[in-house]
Scaffold this motif. Structure first.
Motif, PDB file in Angstrom:
ATOM      1  N   ILE A 230      -8.697  12.318  21.871  1.00 38.87           N
ATOM      2  CA  ILE A 230      -7.754  12.663  20.808  1.00 38.87           C
ATOM      3  C   ILE A 230      -7.227  11.394  20.139  1.00 38.87           C
ATOM      4  N   LYS A 231      -6.814  10.416  20.925  1.00 36.06           N
ATOM      5  CA  LYS A 231      -6.255   9.194  20.352  1.00 36.06           C
ATOM      6  C   LYS A 231      -7.291   8.443  19.517  1.00 36.06           C
ATOM      7  N   SER A 232      -8.525   8.418  19.985  1.00 39.75           N
ATOM      8  CA  SER A 232      -9.579   7.730  19.233  1.00 39.75           C
ATOM      9  C   SER A 232      -9.859   8.424  17.907  1.00 39.75           C
ATOM     10  N   GLU A 233     -10.057   9.733  17.949  1.00 46.87           N
ATOM     11  CA  GLU A 233     -10.336  10.490  16.717  1.00 46.87           C
ATOM     12  C   GLU A 233      -9.145  10.462  15.776  1.00 46.87           C
ATOM     13  N   LEU A 234      -7.963  10.591  16.337  1.00 48.95           N
ATOM     14  CA  LEU A 234      -6.741  10.661  15.531  1.00 48.95           C
ATOM     15  C   LEU A 234      -6.498   9.363  14.781  1.00 48.95           C
ATOM     16  N   THR A 235      -6.621   8.241  15.457  1.00 49.80           N
ATOM     17  CA  THR A 235      -6.313   6.962  14.806  1.00 49.80           C
ATOM     18  C   THR A 235      -7.325   6.630  13.710  1.00 49.80           C
ATOM     19  N   THR A 236      -8.621   6.834  13.983  1.00 51.35           N
ATOM     20  CA  THR A 236      -9.619   6.468  12.976  1.00 51.35           C
ATOM     21  C   THR A 236      -9.599   7.408  11.784  1.00 51.35           C
ATOM     22  N   ARG A 237      -9.452   8.690  12.026  1.00 49.03           N
ATOM     23  CA  ARG A 237      -9.475   9.641  10.912  1.00 49.03           C
ATOM     24  C   ARG A 237      -8.184   9.578  10.093  1.00 49.03           C
ATOM     25  N   THR A 238      -7.066   9.268  10.727  1.00 52.40           N
ATOM     26  CA  THR A 238      -5.826   9.117   9.966  1.00 52.40           C
ATOM     27  C   THR A 238      -5.863   7.856   9.118  1.00 52.40           C
ATOM     28  N   ALA A 239      -6.487   6.808   9.639  1.00 47.01           N
ATOM     29  CA  ALA A 239      -6.660   5.594   8.829  1.00 47.01           C
ATOM     30  C   ALA A 239      -7.480   5.890   7.583  1.00 47.01           C
ATOM     31  N   THR A 240      -8.520   6.710   7.740  1.00 46.59           N
ATOM     32  CA  THR A 240      -9.335   7.099   6.589  1.00 46.59           C
ATOM     33  C   THR A 240      -8.515   7.917   5.598  1.00 46.59           C
ATOM     34  N   LEU A 241      -7.720   8.846   6.107  1.00 47.61           N
ATOM     35  CA  LEU A 241      -6.895   9.671   5.229  1.00 47.61           C
ATOM     36  C   LEU A 241      -5.905   8.828   4.442  1.00 47.61           C
ATOM     37  N   THR A 242      -5.275   7.869   5.099  1.00 45.21           N
ATOM     38  CA  THR A 242      -4.346   6.983   4.391  1.00 45.21           C
ATOM     39  C   THR A 242      -5.045   6.292   3.229  1.00 45.21           C
ATOM     40  N   ARG A 243      -6.261   5.817   3.452  1.00 45.49           N
ATOM     41  CA  ARG A 243      -7.003   5.143   2.382  1.00 45.49           C
ATOM     42  C   ARG A 243      -7.398   6.118   1.273  1.00 45.49           C
ATOM     43  N   LEU A 244      -7.834   7.313   1.646  1.00 44.23           N
ATOM     44  CA  LEU A 244      -8.221   8.298   0.637  1.00 44.23           C
ATOM     45  C   LEU A 244      -7.037   8.695  -0.244  1.00 44.23           C
ATOM     46  N   LEU A 245      -5.843   8.640   0.310  1.00 41.26           N
ATOM     47  CA  LEU A 245      -4.638   8.976  -0.445  1.00 41.26           C
ATOM     48  C   LEU A 245      -4.102   7.776  -1.232  1.00 41.26           C
ATOM     49  N   GLY A 246      -4.828   6.666  -1.163  1.00 37.12           N
ATOM     50  CA  GLY A 246      -4.406   5.475  -1.901  1.00 37.12           C
ATOM     51  C   GLY A 246      -3.377   4.645  -1.179  1.00 37.12           C
ATOM     52  N   GLY A 247      -3.221   4.880   0.116  1.00 34.68           N
ATOM     53  CA  GLY A 247      -2.212   4.164   0.882  1.00 34.68           C
ATOM     54  C   GLY A 247      -2.757   2.971   1.638  1.00 34.68           C
ATOM     55  N   PHE A 248      -1.824   2.148   2.126  1.00 38.25           N
ATOM     56  CA  PHE A 248      -2.183   0.953   2.884  1.00 38.25           C
ATOM     57  C   PHE A 248      -1.217   0.794   4.049  1.00 38.25           C
ATOM     58  N   PRO A 249      -1.724   0.596   5.251  1.00 40.27           N
ATOM     59  CA  PRO A 249      -0.819   0.326   6.377  1.00 40.27           C
ATOM     60  C   PRO A 249      -0.093  -0.990   6.145  1.00 40.27           C
ATOM     61  N   PRO A 250       1.117  -1.144   6.653  1.00 34.54           N
ATOM     62  CA  PRO A 250       1.819  -2.418   6.510  1.00 34.54           C
ATOM     63  C   PRO A 250       1.129  -3.497   7.337  1.00 34.54           C
ATOM     64  N   ASP A 251       1.433  -4.748   7.055  1.00 33.07           N
ATOM     65  CA  ASP A 251       0.821  -5.866   7.775  1.00 33.07           C
ATOM     66  C   ASP A 251       1.117  -5.808   9.269  1.00 33.07           C
ATOM     67  N   THR A 252       2.229  -5.166   9.630  1.00 32.53           N
ATOM     68  CA  THR A 252       2.627  -5.099  11.034  1.00 32.53           C
ATOM     69  C   THR A 252       1.888  -4.009  11.808  1.00 32.53           C
ATOM     70  N   PHE A 253       1.152  -3.148  11.099  1.00 34.97           N
ATOM     71  CA  PHE A 253       0.446  -2.065  11.775  1.00 34.97           C
ATOM     72  C   PHE A 253      -0.748  -2.630  12.532  1.00 34.97           C
ATOM     73  N   PRO A 254      -1.028  -2.119  13.750  1.00 32.47           N
ATOM     74  CA  PRO A 254      -2.121  -2.669  14.553  1.00 32.47           C
ATOM     75  C   PRO A 254      -3.446  -2.695  13.789  1.00 32.47           C
ATOM     76  N   THR A 255      -4.046  -3.864  13.659  1.00 28.51           N
ATOM     77  CA  THR A 255      -5.274  -3.996  12.864  1.00 28.51           C
ATOM     78  C   THR A 255      -6.448  -3.288  13.509  1.00 28.51           C
ATOM     79  N   PHE A 256      -6.448  -3.156  14.846  1.00 30.45           N
ATOM     80  CA  PHE A 256      -7.591  -2.516  15.489  1.00 30.45           C
ATOM     81  C   PHE A 256      -7.654  -1.027  15.189  1.00 30.45           C
ATOM     82  N   LEU A 257      -6.550  -0.444  14.673  1.00 28.19           N
ATOM     83  CA  LEU A 257      -6.566   0.963  14.305  1.00 28.19           C
ATOM     84  C   LEU A 257      -7.018   1.159  12.872  1.00 28.19           C
ATOM     85  N   GLN A 258      -7.239   0.085  12.145  1.00 25.90           N
ATOM     86  CA  GLN A 258      -7.629   0.191  10.746  1.00 25.90           C
ATOM     87  C   GLN A 258      -9.128  -0.060  10.535  1.00 25.90           C
ATOM     88  N   ALA A 259      -9.814  -0.392  11.582  1.00 25.52           N
ATOM     89  CA  ALA A 259     -11.220  -0.809  11.420  1.00 25.52           C
ATOM     90  C   ALA A 259     -12.186   0.315  11.695  1.00 25.52           C
TER      91      ALA A 259
END
Length: 266
Positions: A230-259
């Motif tokens: 769940i954690k693996s699928e949730l983090t990667t797919r939510t990162a994709t959703l943020t990008r599809l919505l035109g969003g960007f995680p802040p610099d402080t957000f864990p970078t390994f969850l954005q890749a």
């Protein structure tokens, strides 16, 4: 709280389970006197946000929301993108997936999907208000919000939904640094007994947290392998959703969850 905020706060008491509410019940729920509630409802009704129906003169949400929802969805097809992501999460994890959005200081469910893998599942309500202190989604949002926002939420009375609900502001504050460091919030029985959920924040174009995506399962079905999946699928797919919505995680957000997010649509 200003007049507009008081009026808008009354709308949070309408749910799928309670689509119609009387004046006395709204006064009881809100803690305002009946005269104040009547005045606020009259102003909302004047602009089409509520309407009275039936012989009991109960209130329900008005037609203004249909127009606003249509305009919003036309400008930002968020529901379509969210539903796609949630469906993928439900299919891969076999559990309930849902997205919530922050409106002012209220977090409410926006979209959800169920899996057909099990006969027993965590159920959701349309526009259900989710406590920021008692849910994984709420904690994910709190952890990535401003200090002032956190102070405002935790200085208000915190409802104890279940015996497991944490209502001590100091304890909740102590949880937030770890959530920020991992990018994942967890709740076990905090909002609803026997429900275990994980949540990850969603960000907008200004890197502000606007809500969260979560996966929830009955406690009895949660295992270490399922939790890791769940954690693996949730983090990667939510990162994709943020990008599809035109969003960007802040610099402080864990970078390994954005890749390397998985491709959507499969």
């Amino acid at each position: 709280m200003g007049t507009a905020s008081k009026a808008l706060s009354l709308l949070n008491y309408f749910t799928r389970a309670a689509p119609k509410i009387g004046l006395s019940d709204l006064a009881r729920h809100s803690g305002y006197n009946k005269a104040t509630v009547h005045r606020l409802l009259s102003e909302l009704a004047q602009h089409g946000f509520v309407e009275q129906i039936g012989s009991g003169r109960e209130y329900r949400l008005g037609p203004a929301f249909l127009r606003l929802a249509a305009l919003r969805e036309n400008a930002v097809p968020m529901r379509e993108l969210a539903t796609q992501t949630l469906t993928e999460l439900s299919n891969t994890t076999g559990e309930t997936a849902h997205m919530s959005l922050l409106n002012g200081d209220v977090l409410s469910s926006f979209s959800y999907t169920y899996s057909s893998a099990h006969g027993t599942m965590v159920m959701m309500e349309d526009a259900e208000v989710l406590d920021l202190h008692a849910t994984s989604s709420g904690l994910a949002v709190l952890a990535h919000s401003s200090a002032q926002f956190i102070d405002n939420i935790l200085s208000a009375p915190l409802i104890k939904r279940t015996p497991e609900t944490e209502t001590d502001p100091d304890v909740i504050r102590a949880m937030l640094p770890d959530i920020r460091a991992t990018g994942i919030a967890t709740s076990i029985g905090g909002y609803e007994q026997d429900v275990h959920s994980y949540a990850v924040p969603v960000f907008d174009a200004n890197s502000a947290c606007i809500g969260a995506v979560a996966v929830a399962t009955p406690v009895a079905r949660m295992t270490d392998p399922l939790g890791e999946q769940i954690k693996s699928e949730l983090t990667t797919r939510t990162a994709t959703l943020t990008r599809l919505l035109g969003g960007f995680p802040p610099d402080t957000f864990p970078t390994f969850l954005q890749a390397n997010p998985p491709q959507t649509g499969g």
